[in-house]
Write a protein that holds these residues in place. Sequence first.
Motif, PDB file in Angstrom:
ATOM      1  N   VAL A   1       0.840  -1.198   0.000  1.00  0.00           N
ATOM      2  CA  VAL A   1       0.000   0.000   0.000  1.00  0.00           C
ATOM      3  C   VAL A   1       0.876   1.249   0.000  1.00  0.00           C
ATOM      4  CG1 VAL A   1      -1.898  -1.171   1.174  1.00  0.00           C
ATOM      5  CG2 VAL A   1      -0.188   0.052   2.531  1.00  0.00           C
TER       6      VAL A   1
ATOM      7  N   LEU B   1      -1.179   6.196   2.772  1.00  0.00           N
ATOM      8  CA  LEU B   1      -2.466   5.613   3.170  1.00  0.00           C
ATOM      9  C   LEU B   1      -2.766   5.835   4.645  1.00  0.00           C
ATOM     10  CD1 LEU B   1      -4.931   3.743   2.398  1.00  0.00           C
ATOM     11  CD2 LEU B   1      -3.553   1.877   3.355  1.00  0.00           C
ATOM     12  N   ILE B   2      -1.778   5.712   5.488  1.00  0.00           N
ATOM     13  CA  ILE B   2      -2.033   5.750   6.930  1.00  0.00           C
ATOM     14  C   ILE B   2      -2.521   7.117   7.398  1.00  0.00           C
ATOM     15  CG2 ILE B   2      -0.308   3.961   7.300  1.00  0.00           C
ATOM     16  CD1 ILE B   2       1.497   6.129   8.552  1.00  0.00           C
TER      17      ILE B   2
ATOM     18  N   ASP C   1      -4.816   8.843   5.777  1.00  0.00           N
ATOM     19  CA  ASP C   1      -6.168   9.013   5.227  1.00  0.00           C
ATOM     20  C   ASP C   1      -7.089   8.032   5.926  1.00  0.00           C
ATOM     21  OD1 ASP C   1      -8.531   8.937   3.682  1.00  0.00           O
ATOM     22  OD2 ASP C   1      -7.452   9.425   1.839  1.00  0.00           O
ATOM     23  N   TRP C   2      -7.837   8.510   6.916  1.00  0.00           N
ATOM     24  CA  TRP C   2      -8.669   7.648   7.753  1.00  0.00           C
ATOM     25  C   TRP C   2      -9.649   6.818   6.931  1.00  0.00           C
ATOM     26  CZ3 TRP C   2      -9.355   5.307  12.192  1.00  0.00           C
ATOM     27  CH2 TRP C   2     -10.637   4.925  12.604  1.00  0.00           C
TER      28      TRP C   2
ATOM     29  N   ALA D   1      -7.838   4.217   4.752  1.00  0.00           N
ATOM     30  CA  ALA D   1      -7.249   3.131   5.548  1.00  0.00           C
ATOM     31  C   ALA D   1      -8.331   2.166   6.026  1.00  0.00           C
ATOM     32  CB  ALA D   1      -6.477   3.706   6.727  1.00  0.00           C
ATOM     33  N   CYS D   2      -9.455   2.703   6.484  1.00  0.00           N
ATOM     34  CA  CYS D   2     -10.558   1.834   6.919  1.00  0.00           C
ATOM     35  C   CYS D   2     -11.076   0.999   5.749  1.00  0.00           C
ATOM     36  CB  CYS D   2     -11.685   2.674   7.511  1.00  0.00           C
ATOM     37  SG  CYS D   2     -11.311   3.400   9.125  1.00  0.00           S
TER      38      CYS D   2
ATOM     39  N   GLN E   1      -9.390   0.060   3.126  1.00  0.00           N
ATOM     40  CA  GLN E   1      -8.375  -0.934   2.789  1.00  0.00           C
ATOM     41  C   GLN E   1      -8.435  -2.114   3.749  1.00  0.00           C
ATOM     42  OE1 GLN E   1      -6.284  -0.515   0.089  1.00  0.00           O
ATOM     43  NE2 GLN E   1      -5.474  -2.585   0.392  1.00  0.00           N
TER      44      GLN E   1
ATOM     45  N   LEU F   1      -3.394  -2.340  12.018  1.00  0.00           N
ATOM     46  CA  LEU F   1      -4.729  -2.553  11.467  1.00  0.00           C
ATOM     47  C   LEU F   1      -5.793  -2.654  12.551  1.00  0.00           C
ATOM     48  CD1 LEU F   1      -2.979  -3.006   8.958  1.00  0.00           C
ATOM     49  CD2 LEU F   1      -4.538  -4.848   8.293  1.00  0.00           C
TER      50      LEU F   1
ATOM     51  N   TRP G   1      -7.730   0.713  12.716  1.00  0.00           N
ATOM     52  CA  TRP G   1      -8.707   0.994  11.664  1.00  0.00           C
ATOM     53  C   TRP G   1      -9.853  -0.011  11.701  1.00  0.00           C
ATOM     54  CZ3 TRP G   1      -3.447   1.075   9.334  1.00  0.00           C
ATOM     55  CH2 TRP G   1      -2.905   2.366   9.350  1.00  0.00           C
TER      56      TRP G   1
ATOM     57  N   ILE H   1      -4.682   7.528  13.663  1.00  0.00           N
ATOM     58  CA  ILE H   1      -4.057   6.207  13.593  1.00  0.00           C
ATOM     59  C   ILE H   1      -4.196   5.607  14.994  1.00  0.00           C
ATOM     60  CG2 ILE H   1      -1.976   4.917  12.927  1.00  0.00           C
ATOM     61  CD1 ILE H   1      -0.994   7.515  11.545  1.00  0.00           C
TER      62      ILE H   1
END
Length: 381
Positions: free
Chosen positions: A126, A130-131, A133-134, A137-138, A140, A160, A163, A259
Motif C-alpha cells: 500500500v 495511506l495511513i 487518510d482515515w 485506511a478503513c 483498505q 490494522l 482501523w 491512527i
Amino acid sequence: MEVSGYCAPGFESLFRTFADNFRERGDTGAGLAVQQHGETIISLWAGSADRKGEAEFTEDTIANVFSSSKGVLALLALQQVAAGKLELDRPVMEYWPEFAARGKEQVTLRQLLSHRSGVVAFQDKVADSLIYDWDAACAQVAASEPWWTPDSRQGYAPFLYGWSVGGLLERATSTPLVELYREGLADPLELHGGFGAVGHRSAQVADVAPLKKPLPELRENAIGRAIKADRTSAVAMAFSNPVSLVMGTNSRDWREAMIPAANGHFSALDLAVIYGELARDDATILPGELIREAGSEQSAGHDAVLQAEVSFGCGFIRSGAAADLRFGGPQGFGHPGAGGSVGFADPERELGFGYVTTRLGQSLFMDRRAVSLLEQLYGML
C-alpha cells in the motif's frame, strides 16, 4: 536531574528511581503517574519535551505512546457495548457490510479485540500516504484478506487493529471516533491528550527519538529475527507495510492523522486516570461486568506476530510472569507501547499506572525504565 511533582507519604523514594532513569537509563523527558482508590498518589515529571532541550516537560505534556493507544480504543469499544450499540460476538459485517470481504464474514468484535481475527497486516503493498487518510485506511482494512482463518490462531495487529476497531465504532454509532473519545473519556476524565496530537486539552506535545544508548533487553528480539528470516511474512508486513508506519513519528502528517492503534498522545497522568478508573469497583466509565471482560482471558499462547507468549483480554494484555508484561498483580491488565510507555490497571489494589517517555527503547513491551519504577512502587505497597 531535577524531578518535579509529588508523591504521597511513604512513596518518596520514587523520586530517586525516576531520576535514575535519566542518569542511568537514557531518559531525557518523561512522566510517571499513579492513582489509587481514585486519588493521584504519584505524579512526577522531568527533562525536556523537545529535541533541543528548550521546552520543559510538564505534568500535562503529551507524548506519543504508540500501542498504549490500543487500550484506550478498546475502552471506547466496550463503552459502546455497554450502550447497546455493539455486541462482542456479533459479526462485524452486520454493522459494516464491506468488512465481510475475502473471508471475514464471521469475524466479531471480540476476535478483533483479542487479536484472533487474522487481520494483522496489509498483504498487498500500500502507498506510504495511506495511513494518513482515515477513510481510505478503513476501506483498505475492510477489503483485506486475513492471513489465516479467523479465530484459528492468535496474531497481534500492530496497526490494522486501530482501523478495524475504530472503523467499526464509527459505523455502529454513526459518530466520528474523535467525538466518541471526547464524550466517553476526554471530557468526563479531563484528559490532556487523545488520538493524534492536536485538538486536545494540552497543546504541549513532546518530540520522541530513539534512546541514544540501547538498554539491555529483557528478552531476545524474536520479532527482528522473524522479519530477517522472511521479509514477506505476516510479522514483517505488520510492521513495515507501508514503511511510513515506523518512519512518520513527529511529522505534522502523523500528528494530525487518526491512527488509533499507534498515534495516541497522552500524558502519564492520562493513563493513570484511565486505568485508575478501570481498577475501581465503582468505575463510572464502564460497568463492572465489562471491566471483567477487559481483564479476563480471551486468547493466550504463542502470538504469531509478537513471537512471544501473550495473554489477551478484550483489548488489553493481561499481566503475565515475564517482567516486561507484569502489570502489578495477577489480575492486572493494560497495554505497553513500543519504545517504553505503558498504562495498566491493578484491580486487586485499585491502582492505575501510567509512564510516558520521549526516548524510545527497542522493545514492544516494557523495558528496564518502567520495570524499575514498578519494582520500586510495588516494594512499597
